[in-house]
Write a protein that holds these residues in place. Structure first.
Motif, PDB file in Angstrom:
ATOM      1  N   LYS A   1      15.245  21.428  25.963  1.00  0.00           N
ATOM      2  CA  LYS A   1      14.951  21.405  27.398  1.00  0.00           C
ATOM      3  C   LYS A   1      15.581  22.575  28.130  1.00  0.00           C
ATOM      4  O   LYS A   1      14.940  23.199  28.998  1.00  0.00           O
ATOM      5  CB  LYS A   1      15.434  20.076  27.991  1.00  0.00           C
ATOM      6  CG  LYS A   1      15.167  19.936  29.483  1.00  0.00           C
ATOM      7  CD  LYS A   1      15.617  18.562  29.987  1.00  0.00           C
ATOM      8  CE  LYS A   1      15.345  18.411  31.483  1.00  0.00           C
ATOM      9  NZ  LYS A   1      15.773  17.076  31.975  1.00  0.00           N
ATOM     10  N   HIS A   2      16.828  22.890  27.801  1.00  0.00           N
ATOM     11  CA  HIS A   2      17.568  23.881  28.590  1.00  0.00           C
ATOM     12  C   HIS A   2      17.599  25.268  27.942  1.00  0.00           C
ATOM     13  O   HIS A   2      17.866  26.251  28.637  1.00  0.00           O
ATOM     14  CB  HIS A   2      18.997  23.384  28.831  1.00  0.00           C
ATOM     15  CG  HIS A   2      19.048  22.112  29.625  1.00  0.00           C
ATOM     16  ND1 HIS A   2      18.818  22.080  30.982  1.00  0.00           N
ATOM     17  CD2 HIS A   2      19.266  20.820  29.241  1.00  0.00           C
ATOM     18  CE1 HIS A   2      18.915  20.818  31.420  1.00  0.00           C
ATOM     19  NE2 HIS A   2      19.178  20.044  30.374  1.00  0.00           N
ATOM     20  N   CYS A   3      17.328  25.353  26.632  1.00  0.00           N
ATOM     21  CA  CYS A   3      17.293  26.651  25.944  1.00  0.00           C
ATOM     22  C   CYS A   3      16.078  26.689  25.020  1.00  0.00           C
ATOM     23  O   CYS A   3      16.223  26.725  23.788  1.00  0.00           O
ATOM     24  CB  CYS A   3      18.578  26.865  25.139  1.00  0.00           C
ATOM     25  SG  CYS A   3      20.089  26.784  26.108  1.00  0.00           S
ATOM     26  N   PRO A   4      14.885  26.651  25.585  1.00  0.00           N
ATOM     27  CA  PRO A   4      13.680  26.493  24.766  1.00  0.00           C
ATOM     28  C   PRO A   4      13.437  27.619  23.774  1.00  0.00           C
ATOM     29  O   PRO A   4      12.750  27.413  22.766  1.00  0.00           O
ATOM     30  CB  PRO A   4      12.556  26.406  25.804  1.00  0.00           C
ATOM     31  CG  PRO A   4      13.116  27.050  27.034  1.00  0.00           C
ATOM     32  CD  PRO A   4      14.577  26.757  27.025  1.00  0.00           C
ATOM     33  N   THR A   5      13.981  28.805  24.030  1.00  0.00           N
ATOM     34  CA  THR A   5      13.732  29.925  23.116  1.00  0.00           C
ATOM     35  C   THR A   5      14.806  30.064  22.048  1.00  0.00           C
ATOM     36  O   THR A   5      14.717  30.956  21.193  1.00  0.00           O
ATOM     37  CB  THR A   5      13.635  31.246  23.899  1.00  0.00           C
ATOM     38  OG1 THR A   5      14.878  31.501  24.579  1.00  0.00           O
ATOM     39  CG2 THR A   5      12.506  31.188  24.917  1.00  0.00           C
ATOM     40  N   ALA A   6      15.815  29.217  22.076  1.00  0.00           N
ATOM     41  CA  ALA A   6      16.854  29.283  21.060  1.00  0.00           C
ATOM     42  C   ALA A   6      16.310  28.794  19.718  1.00  0.00           C
ATOM     43  O   ALA A   6      15.592  27.789  19.659  1.00  0.00           O
ATOM     44  CB  ALA A   6      18.067  28.453  21.476  1.00  0.00           C
ATOM     45  N   LEU A   7      16.649  29.484  18.661  1.00  0.00           N
ATOM     46  CA  LEU A   7      16.273  29.058  17.314  1.00  0.00           C
ATOM     47  C   LEU A   7      17.101  27.837  16.943  1.00  0.00           C
ATOM     48  O   LEU A   7      18.328  27.858  17.021  1.00  0.00           O
ATOM     49  CB  LEU A   7      16.532  30.197  16.320  1.00  0.00           C
ATOM     50  CG  LEU A   7      16.182  29.930  14.857  1.00  0.00           C
ATOM     51  CD1 LEU A   7      14.671  29.841  14.679  1.00  0.00           C
ATOM     52  CD2 LEU A   7      16.772  31.020  13.963  1.00  0.00           C
ATOM     53  N   ARG A   8      16.429  26.759  16.544  1.00  0.00           N
ATOM     54  CA  ARG A   8      17.122  25.512  16.204  1.00  0.00           C
ATOM     55  C   ARG A   8      17.187  25.371  14.681  1.00  0.00           C
ATOM     56  O   ARG A   8      16.154  25.291  14.007  1.00  0.00           O
ATOM     57  CB  ARG A   8      16.409  24.317  16.835  1.00  0.00           C
ATOM     58  CG  ARG A   8      16.405  24.369  18.367  1.00  0.00           C
ATOM     59  CD  ARG A   8      15.827  23.097  18.970  1.00  0.00           C
ATOM     60  NE  ARG A   8      14.410  22.947  18.694  1.00  0.00           N
ATOM     61  CZ  ARG A   8      13.428  23.428  19.468  1.00  0.00           C
ATOM     62  NH1 ARG A   8      13.727  24.113  20.555  1.00  0.00           N
ATOM     63  NH2 ARG A   8      12.158  23.214  19.153  1.00  0.00           N
ATOM     64  N   VAL A   9      18.413  25.339  14.163  1.00  0.00           N
ATOM     65  CA  VAL A   9      18.656  25.336  12.717  1.00  0.00           C
ATOM     66  C   VAL A   9      19.482  24.105  12.367  1.00  0.00           C
ATOM     67  O   VAL A   9      20.448  23.776  13.062  1.00  0.00           O
ATOM     68  CB  VAL A   9      19.394  26.616  12.274  1.00  0.00           C
ATOM     69  CG1 VAL A   9      19.587  26.635  10.755  1.00  0.00           C
ATOM     70  CG2 VAL A   9      18.655  27.860  12.748  1.00  0.00           C
ATOM     71  N   LEU A  10      19.117  23.442  11.284  1.00  0.00           N
ATOM     72  CA  LEU A  10      19.868  22.272  10.808  1.00  0.00           C
ATOM     73  C   LEU A  10      20.560  22.609   9.493  1.00  0.00           C
ATOM     74  O   LEU A  10      19.913  23.052   8.539  1.00  0.00           O
ATOM     75  CB  LEU A  10      18.929  21.085  10.620  1.00  0.00           C
ATOM     76  CG  LEU A  10      19.535  19.807  10.022  1.00  0.00           C
ATOM     77  CD1 LEU A  10      20.692  19.294  10.860  1.00  0.00           C
ATOM     78  CD2 LEU A  10      18.467  18.728   9.880  1.00  0.00           C
ATOM     79  N   GLU A  11      21.870  22.405   9.442  1.00  0.00           N
ATOM     80  CA  GLU A  11      22.645  22.545   8.203  1.00  0.00           C
ATOM     81  C   GLU A  11      22.836  21.146   7.658  1.00  0.00           C
ATOM     82  O   GLU A  11      23.523  20.322   8.256  1.00  0.00           O
ATOM     83  CB  GLU A  11      23.992  23.214   8.500  1.00  0.00           C
ATOM     84  CG  GLU A  11      24.674  23.825   7.290  1.00  0.00           C
ATOM     85  CD  GLU A  11      25.318  22.799   6.391  1.00  0.00           C
ATOM     86  OE1 GLU A  11      25.043  22.813   5.176  1.00  0.00           O
ATOM     87  OE2 GLU A  11      26.106  21.982   6.888  1.00  0.00           O
ATOM     88  N   THR A  12      22.225  20.853   6.501  1.00  0.00           N
ATOM     89  CA  THR A  12      22.130  19.476   6.057  1.00  0.00           C
ATOM     90  C   THR A  12      23.347  18.985   5.285  1.00  0.00           C
ATOM     91  O   THR A  12      23.563  17.792   5.175  1.00  0.00           O
ATOM     92  CB  THR A  12      20.897  19.283   5.159  1.00  0.00           C
ATOM     93  OG1 THR A  12      21.003  20.169   4.038  1.00  0.00           O
ATOM     94  CG2 THR A  12      19.625  19.593   5.922  1.00  0.00           C
ATOM     95  N   SER A  13      24.117  19.889   4.670  1.00  0.00           N
ATOM     96  CA  SER A  13      25.248  19.526   3.806  1.00  0.00           C
ATOM     97  C   SER A  13      24.744  18.896   2.516  1.00  0.00           C
ATOM     98  O   SER A  13      24.918  19.429   1.434  1.00  0.00           O
ATOM     99  CB  SER A  13      26.223  18.599   4.531  1.00  0.00           C
ATOM    100  OG  SER A  13      27.287  18.219   3.675  1.00  0.00           O
ATOM    101  N   ASP A  14      24.133  17.748   2.615  1.00  0.00           N
ATOM    102  CA  ASP A  14      23.370  17.156   1.512  1.00  0.00           C
ATOM    103  C   ASP A  14      22.311  16.261   2.136  1.00  0.00           C
ATOM    104  O   ASP A  14      22.323  16.032   3.341  1.00  0.00           O
ATOM    105  CB  ASP A  14      24.259  16.385   0.521  1.00  0.00           C
ATOM    106  CG  ASP A  14      24.902  15.131   1.129  1.00  0.00           C
ATOM    107  OD1 ASP A  14      24.603  14.790   2.295  1.00  0.00           O
ATOM    108  OD2 ASP A  14      25.714  14.490   0.447  1.00  0.00           O
ATOM    109  N   LEU A  15      21.386  15.793   1.323  1.00  0.00           N
ATOM    110  CA  LEU A  15      20.340  14.909   1.830  1.00  0.00           C
ATOM    111  C   LEU A  15      20.915  13.496   1.856  1.00  0.00           C
ATOM    112  O   LEU A  15      20.999  12.815   0.832  1.00  0.00           O
ATOM    113  CB  LEU A  15      19.112  14.999   0.929  1.00  0.00           C
ATOM    114  CG  LEU A  15      17.756  14.653   1.544  1.00  0.00           C
ATOM    115  CD1 LEU A  15      17.478  15.466   2.797  1.00  0.00           C
ATOM    116  CD2 LEU A  15      16.653  14.861   0.515  1.00  0.00           C
ATOM    117  N   GLN A  16      21.326  13.064   3.042  1.00  0.00           N
ATOM    118  CA  GLN A  16      22.073  11.819   3.146  1.00  0.00           C
ATOM    119  C   GLN A  16      21.248  10.604   2.738  1.00  0.00           C
ATOM    120  O   GLN A  16      21.770   9.665   2.131  1.00  0.00           O
ATOM    121  CB  GLN A  16      22.597  11.649   4.575  1.00  0.00           C
ATOM    122  CG  GLN A  16      23.625  12.687   4.952  1.00  0.00           C
ATOM    123  CD  GLN A  16      24.257  12.419   6.295  1.00  0.00           C
ATOM    124  OE1 GLN A  16      24.497  11.277   6.669  1.00  0.00           O
ATOM    125  NE2 GLN A  16      24.532  13.473   7.041  1.00  0.00           N
TER     126      GLN A  16
END
Length: 431
Positions: free
Chosen positions: A103-118
């Motif tokens: 909503k507030h930073c729509p152009t920011a690249l959103r990345v998920l660091e999973t660690s492991d597949l929980q």
């Protein structure tokens, strides 16, 4: 001529990093160090309390900003920061803060660091529980280690945790996966687009230093955060089954078990007369690993790749583990120790390497080769930066070709937003 602005990165952590307590935190620190090498401007935030072994991020030049769950103060914070990249550490942080970032930073690249597949780890844990209820055989767990990816999918598909976790992966622009096995599971079974995934294993410098010699080492070692369920289960299996088998062959052997946040139930297992020593937290995990002759990692369930096994290779300490412990780590190269599916096989392999210097040295060399060829920071660090740059340059294309992610954001984020606003309003009234 003015210098270009440094890339701004916001990392939202499930916990504050404790690299000396868990491999997951160690991986986060490696990612942060890769960003620092680029001269990026990094802010680390978390809603968690401060742990006793927290890394000093400020000393590295990383800003530390506590944040709150279900509080609109985050909106002003992230708007003012205006990050170029937001890295969510574990999928629960994407659930909590993803809609606010969008909503507030729509152009920011959103990345998920999973660690492991929980969801994979939890499904395997349930399978172990079912097996323990069905049979009192404490030796042979080979059926736990055999399932194909399709069978793993069947275990996971109906669980709420898998639905939440896979949805979070879809909602992000890129997901960092530590295990190639988990990438294949997501692509082949859950049909996640491969372009949303990036293999980012542990990133290490090559081993160049000499190892502590065989003659200067003694005892067996096991290490791992006691709050991590697979580690505690491994301790119980060692206590009841594996360690007695080793002691039958080596009556004077000692096992030293180290782990952060040692609970009373663990210290209650301490028994010097059995050679079973619960040592609490290791100030320097690599130091105690280098003093041990064999590392035991008899994991009956889990996911990701195992930091304790990587530490063993870094220290030249042969490790004895299961197919779960070795999963995703060697890519067919010779294992730096032995892999077994029964307590008896693990015990025999451990004793053989404890006594046989030639076999021990061979296992050690396999570990050196594996680290130097597969986990080089000089390879994976630049690959990560290159992938992030590509995603930033092609963000509109990536999002337009991820309709499922867009659909999930539309529905899930609306419900999360309204729930968060309701909780915040409720908290305001009650205070």
């Amino acid at each position: 001529m003015s210098q270009p602005r440094a890339t701004k990165v916001l990392v939202i952590g499930y916990v504050w990093p404790e690299p000396r307590s868990s491999a997951a935190s160690g991986h986060v620190m490696q990612i942060l160090e890769t960003f620092l090498q680029q001269g990026w401007d990094i802010t680390f935030s978390s809603p968690a309390g401060i742990g006793e072994h927290k890394a000093d991020l400020a000393e590295l030049g990383i800003r530390e900003v506590p944040i709150e769950l279900n509080n609109s103060s985050f909106d002003a914070f992230v708007s003012d920061l205006a990050p170029d990249i937001v890295l969510f550490d574990q999928f629960m942080m994407e659930e909590q803060f993803g809609w606010r970032v969008e909503k507030h930073c729509p152009t920011a690249l959103r990345v998920l660091e999973t660690s492991d597949l929980q969801s994979l780890r939890h499904a395997r844990h349930q399978r172990l529980k079912d097996r323990l209820k069905a049979s009192d055989d404490a030796n042979d767990f080979s059926e736990l280690f055999a399932p194909a990816l399709g069978e793993e999918f069947e275990l996971m598909a109906d669980t709420d945790l898998a639905k939440r976790e896979i949805a979070a992966l879809y909602r992000c622009d890129l997901n960092l996966m530590i295990s190639e096995v988990e990438i294949e599971l997501l692509v082949e079974q859950f049909k996640l687009p491969r372009q949303l995934l990036h293999w980012c294993p542990l990133m290490l410098d090559p081993i160049t230093q000499p190892f502590t010699p065989f003659e200067d080492r003694a005892h067996f070692l096991s290490i791992g955060n006691f709050r991590h369920a697979p580690n505690w289960d491994a301790v119980l299996w060692m206590k009841t089954t594996l360690w007695p088998l080793i002691r039958q062959q080596l009556p004077g052997a000692q096992l030293h078990i180290y782990g952060a946040y040692t609970p009373p139930k663990a210290t209650a297992l301490h028994n010097p007369s059995q050679g079973f020593h619960v040592m609490n937290w290791a100030e320097d995990a690599l130091q105690v690993m280098s003093a041990a002759r064999i590392c035991l990692a008899p994991l009956r369930f889990g996911a990701g790749i195992k930091g304790k096994i990587v530490d063993a290779m870094l220290c030249g300490t042969p490790n004895i583990t299961t197919p779960i412990g070795a999963e995703g780590m060697s890519a067919g190269q010779p294992w730096p120790g032995a892999i077994g599916e029964t307590a008896a096989a693990l015990a025999d392999a451990a004793v053989a390497r404890y006594n046989d210097k030639a076999l021990w040295l061979e296992s050690q060399e396999h570990g050196r080769r594996l680290i130097n060829e597969r986990y080089r920071q000089q390879v994976h660090g630049p690959a990560l930066i290159e992938r992030l740059a590509y995603c930033r340059d092609n963000l509109d294309h990536i999002r337009s070709h991820n309709f499922i992610g867009s659909m999930l954001r539309h529905h899930a984020h609306k419900s999360t937003q309204y729930m968060a606003q309701w909780i915040e309003a409720k908290n305001r009234v009650s205070s």
